[in-house]
Design a protein around this motif. Structure first.
Motif, PDB file in Angstrom:
ATOM      1  N   LEU A   1       0.821  -1.209   0.000  1.00  0.00           N
ATOM      2  CA  LEU A   1       0.000   0.000   0.000  1.00  0.00           C
ATOM      3  C   LEU A   1       0.858   1.264   0.000  1.00  0.00           C
ATOM      4  O   LEU A   1       0.526   2.251  -0.667  1.00  0.00           O
ATOM      5  N   VAL A   2       1.939   1.231   0.753  1.00  0.00           N
ATOM      6  CA  VAL A   2       2.854   2.371   0.792  1.00  0.00           C
ATOM      7  C   VAL A   2       3.471   2.576  -0.589  1.00  0.00           C
ATOM      8  O   VAL A   2       3.556   3.701  -1.083  1.00  0.00           O
ATOM      9  N   PHE A   3       3.881   1.456  -1.214  1.00  0.00           N
ATOM     10  CA  PHE A   3       4.480   1.541  -2.548  1.00  0.00           C
ATOM     11  C   PHE A   3       3.474   2.111  -3.551  1.00  0.00           C
ATOM     12  O   PHE A   3       3.816   2.997  -4.340  1.00  0.00           O
ATOM     13  N   VAL A   4       2.247   1.621  -3.526  1.00  0.00           N
ATOM     14  CA  VAL A   4       1.199   2.102  -4.424  1.00  0.00           C
ATOM     15  C   VAL A   4       0.934   3.592  -4.153  1.00  0.00           C
ATOM     16  O   VAL A   4       0.752   4.386  -5.071  1.00  0.00           O
ATOM     17  N   GLY A   5       0.919   3.988  -2.894  1.00  0.00           N
ATOM     18  CA  GLY A   5       0.700   5.392  -2.530  1.00  0.00           C
ATOM     19  C   GLY A   5       1.805   6.287  -3.044  1.00  0.00           C
ATOM     20  O   GLY A   5       1.538   7.390  -3.559  1.00  0.00           O
ATOM     21  N   VAL A   6       3.057   5.848  -2.928  1.00  0.00           N
ATOM     22  CA  VAL A   6       4.197   6.626  -3.410  1.00  0.00           C
ATOM     23  C   VAL A   6       4.139   6.746  -4.935  1.00  0.00           C
ATOM     24  O   VAL A   6       4.356   7.834  -5.498  1.00  0.00           O
ATOM     25  N   VAL A   7       3.849   5.641  -5.605  1.00  0.00           N
ATOM     26  CA  VAL A   7       3.746   5.673  -7.073  1.00  0.00           C
ATOM     27  C   VAL A   7       2.605   6.603  -7.508  1.00  0.00           C
ATOM     28  O   VAL A   7       2.757   7.395  -8.436  1.00  0.00           O
ATOM     29  N   ALA A   8       1.467   6.520  -6.818  1.00  0.00           N
ATOM     30  CA  ALA A   8       0.329   7.396  -7.143  1.00  0.00           C
ATOM     31  C   ALA A   8       0.700   8.863  -6.926  1.00  0.00           C
ATOM     32  O   ALA A   8       0.328   9.731  -7.721  1.00  0.00           O
ATOM     33  N   LEU A   9       1.435   9.152  -5.872  1.00  0.00           N
ATOM     34  CA  LEU A   9       1.876  10.517  -5.595  1.00  0.00           C
ATOM     35  C   LEU A   9       2.831  11.013  -6.686  1.00  0.00           C
ATOM     36  O   LEU A   9       2.701  12.147  -7.158  1.00  0.00           O
ATOM     37  N   ILE A  10       3.755  10.168  -7.108  1.00  0.00           N
ATOM     38  CA  ILE A  10       4.703  10.547  -8.163  1.00  0.00           C
ATOM     39  C   ILE A  10       3.953  10.806  -9.466  1.00  0.00           C
ATOM     40  O   ILE A  10       4.221  11.802 -10.159  1.00  0.00           O
ATOM     41  N   ILE A  11       2.994   9.955  -9.797  1.00  0.00           N
ATOM     42  CA  ILE A  11       2.208  10.144 -11.014  1.00  0.00           C
ATOM     43  C   ILE A  11       1.397  11.441 -10.930  1.00  0.00           C
ATOM     44  O   ILE A  11       1.331  12.214 -11.893  1.00  0.00           O
ATOM     45  N   ALA A  12       0.800  11.702  -9.778  1.00  0.00           N
ATOM     46  CA  ALA A  12       0.012  12.925  -9.593  1.00  0.00           C
ATOM     47  C   ALA A  12       0.894  14.161  -9.732  1.00  0.00           C
ATOM     48  O   ALA A  12       0.497  15.144 -10.378  1.00  0.00           O
ATOM     49  N   LEU A  13       2.084  14.148  -9.151  1.00  0.00           N
ATOM     50  CA  LEU A  13       3.014  15.280  -9.283  1.00  0.00           C
ATOM     51  C   LEU A  13       3.462  15.452 -10.733  1.00  0.00           C
ATOM     52  O   LEU A  13       3.557  16.568 -11.240  1.00  0.00           O
ATOM     53  N   PHE A  14       3.726  14.341 -11.392  1.00  0.00           N
ATOM     54  CA  PHE A  14       4.131  14.371 -12.785  1.00  0.00           C
ATOM     55  C   PHE A  14       3.040  15.043 -13.625  1.00  0.00           C
ATOM     56  O   PHE A  14       3.320  15.936 -14.422  1.00  0.00           O
ATOM     57  N   ILE A  15       1.812  14.631 -13.427  1.00  0.00           N
ATOM     58  CA  ILE A  15       0.679  15.201 -14.164  1.00  0.00           C
ATOM     59  C   ILE A  15       0.515  16.679 -13.835  1.00  0.00           C
ATOM     60  O   ILE A  15       0.310  17.506 -14.723  1.00  0.00           O
ATOM     61  N   TYR A  16       0.627  17.027 -12.560  1.00  0.00           N
ATOM     62  CA  TYR A  16       0.489  18.419 -12.144  1.00  0.00           C
ATOM     63  C   TYR A  16       1.548  19.300 -12.826  1.00  0.00           C
ATOM     64  O   TYR A  16       1.225  20.353 -13.399  1.00  0.00           O
ATOM     65  N   TYR A  17       2.827  18.881 -12.764  1.00  0.00           N
ATOM     66  CA  TYR A  17       3.894  19.695 -13.340  1.00  0.00           C
ATOM     67  C   TYR A  17       3.783  19.776 -14.863  1.00  0.00           C
ATOM     68  O   TYR A  17       4.027  20.825 -15.448  1.00  0.00           O
ATOM     69  N   TYR A  18       3.406  18.681 -15.495  1.00  0.00           N
ATOM     70  CA  TYR A  18       3.231  18.700 -16.944  1.00  0.00           C
ATOM     71  C   TYR A  18       2.129  19.693 -17.320  1.00  0.00           C
ATOM     72  O   TYR A  18       2.318  20.533 -18.197  1.00  0.00           O
ATOM     73  N   ASN A  19       0.991  19.607 -16.666  1.00  0.00           N
ATOM     74  CA  ASN A  19      -0.124  20.510 -16.969  1.00  0.00           C
ATOM     75  C   ASN A  19       0.229  21.967 -16.673  1.00  0.00           C
ATOM     76  O   ASN A  19      -0.166  22.871 -17.405  1.00  0.00           O
ATOM     77  N   LYS A  20       0.956  22.202 -15.613  1.00  0.00           N
ATOM     78  CA  LYS A  20       1.376  23.566 -15.265  1.00  0.00           C
ATOM     79  C   LYS A  20       2.320  24.128 -16.330  1.00  0.00           C
ATOM     80  O   LYS A  20       2.190  25.289 -16.742  1.00  0.00           O
TER      81      LYS A  20
END
Length: 182
Positions: free
Chosen positions: A4-23
């Motif tokens: 769950l921690v691994f999935v949470g970290v991966v989800a956070l990295i993907i969310a940050l990636f999407i945020y920075y790309y869109n910005k």
């Protein structure tokens, strides 16, 4: 639990990636739109200059060099390609216009001409609009450049080839007062 921690970290990295790309996309599009706004204001000014030159010619035809400098600077500005070339050419044009307006001080009948006064007021108004558009463009470029250089957004910027943009700046010659000699 570790899964769950691994999935949470991966989800956070993907969310940050999407945020920075869109910005970054948003800032790139804002910089292009704000450059377009500057371009519209410059076009308005370029369109008024031939009328201004013709009006001044009627009163100060022997001031041929000043009139030719304005026309030459306008043509250079219209042909500029990059932001840096535009800035340089527009700074030359602004200096030439300042010389032309300073020249009018020596010709009371020109200074009192309604057409000249209207053209001068129109150009002054457009100059103010250009200044505001430049400020907005430079603010957007600053934000884009900051994102391209800051961690972790620089990783996304590098992956998708987002690049820094040039500021639309005034050169040191434009900061000096115009000197008119007769």
């Amino acid at each position: 639990m570790a899964g769950l921690v691994f999935v949470g970290v991966v989800a956070l990295i993907i969310a940050l990636f999407i945020y920075y790309y869109n910005k970054l996309v948003s800032l790139r599009n804002l910089s292009e739109a704000s450059w377009s706004d500057i371009d519209v204001q410059l076009k308005k000014r370029w369109d008024l200059i031939p009328n201004l030159v013709e009006t001044v010619k009627g009163y100060a035809s022997h001031e041929k060099d000043t009139l030719e400098n304005v026309t030459k600077a306008r043509n250079m500005a219209m042909g500029a390609g990059s932001v840096e070339a535009h800035a340089k050419a527009e700074n030359m044009l602004t200096g030439a216009l300042k010389s032309l307006f300073a020249l009018s001080e020596s010709y009371p009948e020109l200074k009192a001409n309604v057409n000249f006064l209207e053209l001068q007021n129109s150009i002054n108004s457009i100059e103010n609009d250009i200044q505001l558009a430049r400020r907005y463009y430079n603010a957007v470029v600053r934000d884009l450049n900051t994102m391209c250089e800051s961690f972790p957004s620089l990783i996304v910027a590098g992956m998708f080839r987002f690049t820094k943009k040039e500021y639309f700046e005034m050169d040191s010659a434009q900061r000096e007062n115009v000197q008119v000699k007769f």
